[in-house]
Design a protein around this motif. Sequence first.
Motif, PDB file in Angstrom:
ATOM      1  N   ASN A 119     -48.609  16.652  -9.644  1.00  0.00           N
ATOM      2  CA  ASN A 119     -47.965  15.953 -10.760  1.00  0.00           C
ATOM      3  C   ASN A 119     -48.308  16.589 -12.101  1.00  0.00           C
ATOM      4  O   ASN A 119     -47.464  16.632 -13.006  1.00  0.00           O
ATOM      5  N   THR A 120     -49.524  17.070 -12.235  1.00  0.00           N
ATOM      6  CA  THR A 120     -49.887  17.718 -13.497  1.00  0.00           C
ATOM      7  C   THR A 120     -49.202  19.073 -13.661  1.00  0.00           C
ATOM      8  O   THR A 120     -48.871  19.470 -14.778  1.00  0.00           O
ATOM      9  N   THR A 125     -45.717  24.214 -18.690  1.00  0.00           N
ATOM     10  CA  THR A 125     -44.631  25.114 -19.102  1.00  0.00           C
ATOM     11  C   THR A 125     -45.076  26.565 -19.218  1.00  0.00           C
ATOM     12  O   THR A 125     -44.271  27.418 -19.575  1.00  0.00           O
ATOM     13  N   GLU A 126     -46.325  26.862 -18.924  1.00  0.00           N
ATOM     14  CA  GLU A 126     -46.842  28.219 -19.057  1.00  0.00           C
ATOM     15  C   GLU A 126     -46.838  28.977 -17.739  1.00  0.00           C
ATOM     16  O   GLU A 126     -47.367  30.078 -17.664  1.00  0.00           O
ATOM     17  N   GLN A 127     -46.285  28.410 -16.706  1.00  0.00           N
ATOM     18  CA  GLN A 127     -46.248  29.086 -15.419  1.00  0.00           C
ATOM     19  C   GLN A 127     -45.165  30.162 -15.423  1.00  0.00           C
ATOM     20  O   GLN A 127     -44.132  30.016 -16.097  1.00  0.00           O
ATOM     21  N   SER A 132     -41.859  28.546  -9.213  1.00  0.00           N
ATOM     22  CA  SER A 132     -41.074  27.503  -8.558  1.00  0.00           C
ATOM     23  C   SER A 132     -40.780  27.823  -7.091  1.00  0.00           C
ATOM     24  O   SER A 132     -40.354  26.935  -6.341  1.00  0.00           O
ATOM     25  N   GLU A 133     -40.999  29.052  -6.678  1.00  0.00           N
ATOM     26  CA  GLU A 133     -40.752  29.435  -5.290  1.00  0.00           C
ATOM     27  C   GLU A 133     -41.931  29.121  -4.376  1.00  0.00           C
ATOM     28  O   GLU A 133     -41.833  29.317  -3.168  1.00  0.00           O
TER      29      GLU A 133
END
Length: 324
Positions: A119-120, A125-127, A132-133
């Motif tokens: 959840n964290t 937003t720095e990833q 996302s894969e």
Amino acid sequence: MVRVTTTTPGVRLLPNAITVLALCAGLSAVQFALTKNYSMAIASIGIAAVLDSLDGRIARLLDATSKMGAELDSLSDGISFGVAPALVIYVWQAGADRIGWVASLIFAVCMILRLARFNTLLDDTEQPPYSSEFFVGVPAPAGGLLAMLPLVAWLQWGEGWWSSQWVVWAWTIAIAALLISRIPTLSLKTVKAPAKAIAPLLIGVALLAAAIIQFPLVALLVAMVLYLAHIPYSVYRSRWLAAHPEAWTVPPRERRAIRRARSQRRLGLRPPLRRRVAGAAMRAVRLPRNGEYVRTPRGPRENGSANGDGQRRRSWRQIGLRRK
């Protein structure tokens, strides 16, 4: 005229209803374990995993996502894939000592910690774009089913080393460690199938359904083993993407081209020259004469018809070719 469509309250309720059904299925596994019906206990956790994979997709499809739905989904996953499998395994190992209860607690706590970290990471937003894969660690449904692997083997083959208490508790703690680890695992949410692969995939789904109906325990065992086997490839793929930023936003076909080019460069290989090789060979080797190939010697030409040692070259008329 712009037409604004709003989601009806009944449609917005559907994803949350599916989440509640997943929660009920996970808790029912404990009840089946108390009545010694372990096959139905495993099936209940499997049904909860299927429903958990549907609620989020349906919510995004219907534009019915909400803060309450996200929190409810996390609580449902913690109970269905953390508490329920731990209690099922503890009930199965009748007469388990204190170490068994400690292992069950560790698994449930690690599942809750894994969901809290998930959840964290949603708000991070720095990833990098390729994050996302992958999941960070083993996802909750897979972890809940992997913890049941010794029980599935016991139902399929009976007593053995896989049903020993020490093996079961060691396996439970190992899966708990995978839940909270930083090991990347592939996410099926971003997998896109090309149009030409739809028919083979549908055939594969039909074969999988037939295998689950006819051999449910064996199919589940094979699926779990294959999932564990994919982890080394997932780690390699994540590290490769981290080292190649140019492949973050390109489609899979271009990624494969980049990987092949990098491999050839690392091995010192050169791409084939194709037509230039063929042209050079045609200029260097002439038609066979008496079963032997005649190589054109190099040297100063005389009047464009003879080379330096007095040997006359064969013209295009002599070898039977037509000028274009």
